[in-house]
Design a protein around this motif. Structure first.
Motif, PDB file in Angstrom:
ATOM      1  N   GLU A 111      48.490  88.331  98.964  1.00  0.00           N
ATOM      2  CA  GLU A 111      49.587  88.477  97.883  1.00  0.00           C
ATOM      3  C   GLU A 111      49.013  88.870  96.573  1.00  0.00           C
ATOM      4  O   GLU A 111      49.654  90.105  96.234  1.00  0.00           O
ATOM      5  N   PRO A 112      47.979  88.416  96.253  1.00  0.00           N
ATOM      6  CA  PRO A 112      47.147  89.184  94.903  1.00  0.00           C
ATOM      7  C   PRO A 112      46.712  90.573  95.265  1.00  0.00           C
ATOM      8  O   PRO A 112      46.767  91.334  94.236  1.00  0.00           O
ATOM      9  N   LEU A 113      46.230  90.854  96.386  1.00  0.00           N
ATOM     10  CA  LEU A 113      45.869  91.978  96.672  1.00  0.00           C
ATOM     11  C   LEU A 113      47.010  93.089  96.848  1.00  0.00           C
ATOM     12  O   LEU A 113      46.997  94.174  96.203  1.00  0.00           O
ATOM     13  N   GLU A 114      48.331  92.630  97.429  1.00  0.00           N
ATOM     14  CA  GLU A 114      49.249  93.535  97.379  1.00  0.00           C
ATOM     15  C   GLU A 114      49.905  93.812  95.825  1.00  0.00           C
ATOM     16  O   GLU A 114      49.990  95.019  95.582  1.00  0.00           O
ATOM     17  N   THR A 115      49.683  92.820  95.028  1.00  0.00           N
ATOM     18  CA  THR A 115      50.054  92.832  93.698  1.00  0.00           C
ATOM     19  C   THR A 115      49.508  93.957  92.833  1.00  0.00           C
ATOM     20  O   THR A 115      49.648  94.748  92.136  1.00  0.00           O
ATOM     21  N   ARG A 116      47.903  93.825  93.270  1.00  0.00           N
ATOM     22  CA  ARG A 116      46.837  94.797  92.843  1.00  0.00           C
ATOM     23  C   ARG A 116      47.253  96.327  93.144  1.00  0.00           C
ATOM     24  O   ARG A 116      47.085  97.177  92.576  1.00  0.00           O
ATOM     25  N   ILE A 117      47.548  96.281  94.307  1.00  0.00           N
ATOM     26  CA  ILE A 117      47.720  97.817  94.996  1.00  0.00           C
ATOM     27  C   ILE A 117      48.867  98.529  94.353  1.00  0.00           C
ATOM     28  O   ILE A 117      49.055  99.421  93.900  1.00  0.00           O
ATOM     29  N   LEU A 118      50.060  97.602  94.459  1.00  0.00           N
ATOM     30  CA  LEU A 118      51.371  98.169  93.608  1.00  0.00           C
ATOM     31  C   LEU A 118      51.162  98.398  92.268  1.00  0.00           C
ATOM     32  O   LEU A 118      51.701  99.209  91.805  1.00  0.00           O
ATOM     33  N   ALA A 119      50.285  97.578  91.499  1.00  0.00           N
ATOM     34  CA  ALA A 119      50.078  97.950  90.032  1.00  0.00           C
ATOM     35  C   ALA A 119      49.416  99.292  89.820  1.00  0.00           C
ATOM     36  O   ALA A 119      49.865 100.007  89.077  1.00  0.00           O
ATOM     37  N   THR A 120      48.808  99.755  90.743  1.00  0.00           N
ATOM     38  CA  THR A 120      48.154 101.179  90.725  1.00  0.00           C
ATOM     39  C   THR A 120      49.152 102.232  90.870  1.00  0.00           C
ATOM     40  O   THR A 120      49.080 103.309  90.464  1.00  0.00           O
ATOM     41  N   LEU A 121      50.315 101.877  91.445  1.00  0.00           N
ATOM     42  CA  LEU A 121      51.334 102.631  91.645  1.00  0.00           C
ATOM     43  C   LEU A 121      52.459 102.431  90.715  1.00  0.00           C
ATOM     44  O   LEU A 121      53.643 103.171  90.678  1.00  0.00           O
ATOM     45  N   GLY A 122      52.293 101.472  89.362  1.00  0.00           N
ATOM     46  CA  GLY A 122      53.361 101.317  88.465  1.00  0.00           C
ATOM     47  C   GLY A 122      54.430 100.510  89.030  1.00  0.00           C
ATOM     48  O   GLY A 122      55.503 100.365  88.511  1.00  0.00           O
ATOM     49  N   ILE A 123      54.071  99.687  90.043  1.00  0.00           N
ATOM     50  CA  ILE A 123      55.184  98.772  90.843  1.00  0.00           C
ATOM     51  C   ILE A 123      54.831  97.372  90.454  1.00  0.00           C
ATOM     52  O   ILE A 123      53.949  96.845  90.483  1.00  0.00           O
ATOM     53  N   ALA A 124      56.044  96.764  89.782  1.00  0.00           N
ATOM     54  CA  ALA A 124      55.830  95.338  89.155  1.00  0.00           C
ATOM     55  C   ALA A 124      55.539  94.263  90.228  1.00  0.00           C
ATOM     56  O   ALA A 124      55.690  94.557  91.394  1.00  0.00           O
ATOM     57  N   ASP A 125      54.757  93.200  89.982  1.00  0.00           N
ATOM     58  CA  ASP A 125      54.505  92.138  91.020  1.00  0.00           C
ATOM     59  C   ASP A 125      55.644  91.770  91.611  1.00  0.00           C
ATOM     60  O   ASP A 125      56.556  91.005  91.197  1.00  0.00           O
ATOM     61  N   PRO A 126      55.833  91.862  92.977  1.00  0.00           N
ATOM     62  CA  PRO A 126      56.990  91.362  93.648  1.00  0.00           C
ATOM     63  C   PRO A 126      56.926  89.790  93.974  1.00  0.00           C
ATOM     64  O   PRO A 126      57.968  89.272  94.333  1.00  0.00           O
ATOM     65  N   TYR A 127      55.767  89.144  93.705  1.00  0.00           N
ATOM     66  CA  TYR A 127      55.619  87.766  93.718  1.00  0.00           C
ATOM     67  C   TYR A 127      56.019  86.796  92.557  1.00  0.00           C
ATOM     68  O   TYR A 127      55.967  85.834  92.694  1.00  0.00           O
ATOM     69  N   ALA A 128      56.406  87.651  91.675  1.00  0.00           N
ATOM     70  CA  ALA A 128      56.546  87.117  90.252  1.00  0.00           C
ATOM     71  C   ALA A 128      57.522  86.411  90.202  1.00  0.00           C
ATOM     72  O   ALA A 128      57.966  85.174  89.439  1.00  0.00           O
ATOM     73  N   SER A 129      58.858  86.779  90.858  1.00  0.00           N
ATOM     74  CA  SER A 129      59.814  86.114  91.082  1.00  0.00           C
ATOM     75  C   SER A 129      59.995  85.201  92.155  1.00  0.00           C
ATOM     76  O   SER A 129      59.583  85.380  93.413  1.00  0.00           O
ATOM     77  N   ALA A 130      60.181  83.658  92.050  1.00  0.00           N
ATOM     78  CA  ALA A 130      60.437  82.940  92.849  1.00  0.00           C
ATOM     79  C   ALA A 130      61.399  83.064  94.027  1.00  0.00           C
ATOM     80  O   ALA A 130      61.458  82.720  95.048  1.00  0.00           O
TER      81      ALA A 130
END
Length: 179
Positions: free
Chosen positions: A154-173
């Protein structure tokens, strides 16, 4: 063998098949461009060792098709947002070896992804990009069934998405991937 790919380069090809009309038409993203962008972002961060000429297949389908696939291959008689089918099993010893030439298949369900993006209040393209990244990581041996694995993926996904300007999808419960 390539790993990781230089910025913008893909260590594999992407074959796209659009099965249902929901994916086409006004307001829908260019699936080739979106998939390439998501894959390039993932490949720029994650070691994706592939044999030359390797390919990932992406099926853009509807809920009925993905429900059938989910039932046949996972024993779950329900639609889901994304399914990944690795073409090769990763080595049991945890070593990295090149995969390919068929890296695997990813299936994405239009109605489920559209509904989830609406429920989560996020742009459809961002949610779709996340699910493509998620599917690719599965093809390269990442998983989230166990908490220890999810703590890596999940943190890896978040890091990849951040490079695209996409917010952390796991920030929301509210958001959780189907197990």
């Amino acid at each position: 063998m390539t790993a990781p790919a230089p910025e913008g380069a893909l260590p594999f090809g992407i074959e796209i098949q659009v099965e249902t009309g929901g994916w086409t038409g006004a307001g829908m993203p260019d699936l080739d461009a979106l998939a390439s962008r998501a894959a390039s972002a993932a490949a720029s961060i994650v070691e994706m060792a592939t044999v030359p000429g390797s390919e990932v297949s992406m099926l853009f389908c509807d809920d009925a098709t993905i429900r059938d696939l989910n039932n046949r291959f996972r024993g779950k008689d329900k639609a889901t947002n994304v399914l990944s089918f690795p073409g090769d099993e990763p080595p049991e010893d945890g070593s990295v070896r090149p995969v390919g030439p068929l890296i695997g298949d990813i299936a994405l369900a239009f109605e489920t992804i559209r509904r989830e993006s609406s429920e989560l209040g996020i742009p459809f393209d961002d949610h779709l990009t996340h699910l493509i990244v998620h599917g690719l990581l599965h093809l390269f041996g990442y998983d989230h069934i166990f908490d220890e694995d999810a703590a890596v993926m999940e943190p890896l996904e978040t890091r990849i998405l951040a490079t695209l300007g996409i917010a952390d999808p796991y920030a929301s419960a509210t958001f959780a991937m189907d197990q």
